[in-house]
Design a protein around this motif. Structure first.
Motif, PDB file in Angstrom:
ATOM      1  N   ASP A 152       0.858  -1.193   0.000  1.00  0.00           N
ATOM      2  CA  ASP A 152       0.000   0.000   0.000  1.00  0.00           C
ATOM      3  C   ASP A 152       0.888   1.235   0.000  1.00  0.00           C
ATOM      4  O   ASP A 152       1.680   1.438   0.923  1.00  0.00           O
ATOM      5  N   PRO A 153       0.778   2.090  -1.012  1.00  0.00           N
ATOM      6  CA  PRO A 153       1.666   3.253  -1.107  1.00  0.00           C
ATOM      7  C   PRO A 153       1.457   4.285   0.015  1.00  0.00           C
ATOM      8  O   PRO A 153       2.314   5.128   0.242  1.00  0.00           O
ATOM      9  N   ARG A 154       0.357   4.187   0.745  1.00  0.00           N
ATOM     10  CA  ARG A 154       0.122   5.128   1.847  1.00  0.00           C
ATOM     11  C   ARG A 154       0.896   4.766   3.108  1.00  0.00           C
ATOM     12  O   ARG A 154       1.029   5.583   4.013  1.00  0.00           O
ATOM     13  N   LEU A 155       1.413   3.546   3.180  1.00  0.00           N
ATOM     14  CA  LEU A 155       2.123   3.093   4.384  1.00  0.00           C
ATOM     15  C   LEU A 155       3.607   3.409   4.307  1.00  0.00           C
ATOM     16  O   LEU A 155       4.229   3.326   3.250  1.00  0.00           O
ATOM     17  N   THR A 156       4.190   3.772   5.450  1.00  0.00           N
ATOM     18  CA  THR A 156       5.622   4.054   5.567  1.00  0.00           C
ATOM     19  C   THR A 156       6.200   3.183   6.678  1.00  0.00           C
ATOM     20  O   THR A 156       5.450   2.589   7.455  1.00  0.00           O
ATOM     21  N   PRO A 157       7.530   3.093   6.797  1.00  0.00           N
ATOM     22  CA  PRO A 157       8.133   2.312   7.884  1.00  0.00           C
ATOM     23  C   PRO A 157       7.743   2.805   9.281  1.00  0.00           C
ATOM     24  O   PRO A 157       7.821   2.041  10.241  1.00  0.00           O
ATOM     25  N   GLU A 158       7.313   4.037   9.412  1.00  0.00           N
ATOM     26  CA  GLU A 158       6.878   4.551  10.710  1.00  0.00           C
ATOM     27  C   GLU A 158       5.487   4.036  11.077  1.00  0.00           C
ATOM     28  O   GLU A 158       5.090   4.091  12.246  1.00  0.00           O
ATOM     29  N   ASP A 159       4.738   3.534  10.099  1.00  0.00           N
ATOM     30  CA  ASP A 159       3.379   3.063  10.333  1.00  0.00           C
ATOM     31  C   ASP A 159       3.313   1.624  10.846  1.00  0.00           C
ATOM     32  O   ASP A 159       2.375   1.252  11.538  1.00  0.00           O
ATOM     33  N   ILE A 160       4.289   0.811  10.476  1.00  0.00           N
ATOM     34  CA  ILE A 160       4.289  -0.601  10.844  1.00  0.00           C
ATOM     35  C   ILE A 160       5.634  -0.931  11.481  1.00  0.00           C
ATOM     36  O   ILE A 160       6.687  -0.585  10.949  1.00  0.00           O
ATOM     37  N   ASP A 161       5.603  -1.632  12.612  1.00  0.00           N
ATOM     38  CA  ASP A 161       6.817  -1.948  13.360  1.00  0.00           C
ATOM     39  C   ASP A 161       7.010  -3.463  13.438  1.00  0.00           C
ATOM     40  O   ASP A 161       6.044  -4.208  13.594  1.00  0.00           O
ATOM     41  N   ALA A 162       8.267  -3.897  13.335  1.00  0.00           N
ATOM     42  CA  ALA A 162       8.630  -5.301  13.508  1.00  0.00           C
ATOM     43  C   ALA A 162       9.580  -5.395  14.694  1.00  0.00           C
ATOM     44  O   ALA A 162      10.498  -4.585  14.825  1.00  0.00           O
ATOM     45  N   ASN A 163       9.341  -6.384  15.564  1.00  0.00           N
ATOM     46  CA  ASN A 163      10.219  -6.546  16.718  1.00  0.00           C
ATOM     47  C   ASN A 163      10.334  -8.014  17.081  1.00  0.00           C
ATOM     48  O   ASN A 163       9.545  -8.841  16.646  1.00  0.00           O
ATOM     49  N   ALA A 164      11.344  -8.325  17.888  1.00  0.00           N
ATOM     50  CA  ALA A 164      11.546  -9.684  18.393  1.00  0.00           C
ATOM     51  C   ALA A 164      12.030  -9.578  19.834  1.00  0.00           C
ATOM     52  O   ALA A 164      12.819  -8.701  20.170  1.00  0.00           O
ATOM     53  N   ILE A 165      11.522 -10.480  20.674  1.00  0.00           N
ATOM     54  CA  ILE A 165      11.929 -10.503  22.078  1.00  0.00           C
ATOM     55  C   ILE A 165      12.171 -11.946  22.504  1.00  0.00           C
ATOM     56  O   ILE A 165      11.643 -12.881  21.907  1.00  0.00           O
ATOM     57  N   ALA A 166      12.969 -12.095  23.545  1.00  0.00           N
ATOM     58  CA  ALA A 166      13.171 -13.405  24.150  1.00  0.00           C
ATOM     59  C   ALA A 166      12.191 -13.524  25.301  1.00  0.00           C
ATOM     60  O   ALA A 166      12.306 -12.827  26.306  1.00  0.00           O
ATOM     61  N   GLY A 167      11.208 -14.369  25.147  1.00  0.00           N
ATOM     62  CA  GLY A 167      10.210 -14.568  26.191  1.00  0.00           C
ATOM     63  C   GLY A 167      10.712 -15.542  27.251  1.00  0.00           C
ATOM     64  O   GLY A 167      11.876 -15.944  27.254  1.00  0.00           O
ATOM     65  N   ARG A 168       9.830 -15.944  28.135  1.00  0.00           N
ATOM     66  CA  ARG A 168      10.219 -16.849  29.210  1.00  0.00           C
ATOM     67  C   ARG A 168      10.581 -18.235  28.685  1.00  0.00           C
ATOM     68  O   ARG A 168      11.532 -18.862  29.164  1.00  0.00           O
ATOM     69  N   ASN A 169       9.841 -18.723  27.678  1.00  0.00           N
ATOM     70  CA  ASN A 169      10.080 -20.068  27.160  1.00  0.00           C
ATOM     71  C   ASN A 169      10.698 -20.103  25.767  1.00  0.00           C
ATOM     72  O   ASN A 169      11.295 -21.109  25.394  1.00  0.00           O
TER      73      ASN A 169
END
Length: 90
Positions: A41-58
């Motif tokens: 979608d040309p209306r979306l920018t990198p500031e609109d959608i975030d990707a992340n990863a975390i180490a959870g308990r398991n």
């Protein structure tokens, strides 16, 4: 086939699921989904959608989320993130 026995090393499996290399791979795949969603979608920018990863308990986990109201509305109407999910498979 008789006599074959498989013994799981539970501590080793748990350590592997929380390994930084696994977390880095999950983040790489989450970023692929993020990029595919932005490209769809040309209306979306990198500031609109975030990707992340975390180490959870398991185990390590990754996620791709909408950050702005504009992105949430576009995703609600067009299922942008769901359609981009296939990009994370490779």
């Amino acid at each position: 086939m008789n006599g074959i026995r498989v013994v799981m090393n539970h501590a080793g499996a748990k350590a592997m699921l929380k390994d930084p290399a696994v977390q880095a791979e999950l983040l790489r795949r989450a970023r692929l989904v993020q990029q595919a969603a932005i490209a769809s979608d040309p209306r979306l920018t990198p500031e609109d959608i975030d990707a992340n990863a975390i180490a959870g308990r398991n185990r390590a986990r990754a996620g791709v989320v909408t950050v702005t109201r504009k992105a949430r509305n576009i995703n609600a109407k067009h299922n942008t993130l769901l359609k981009a999910l296939d990009a994370g498979r490779g």
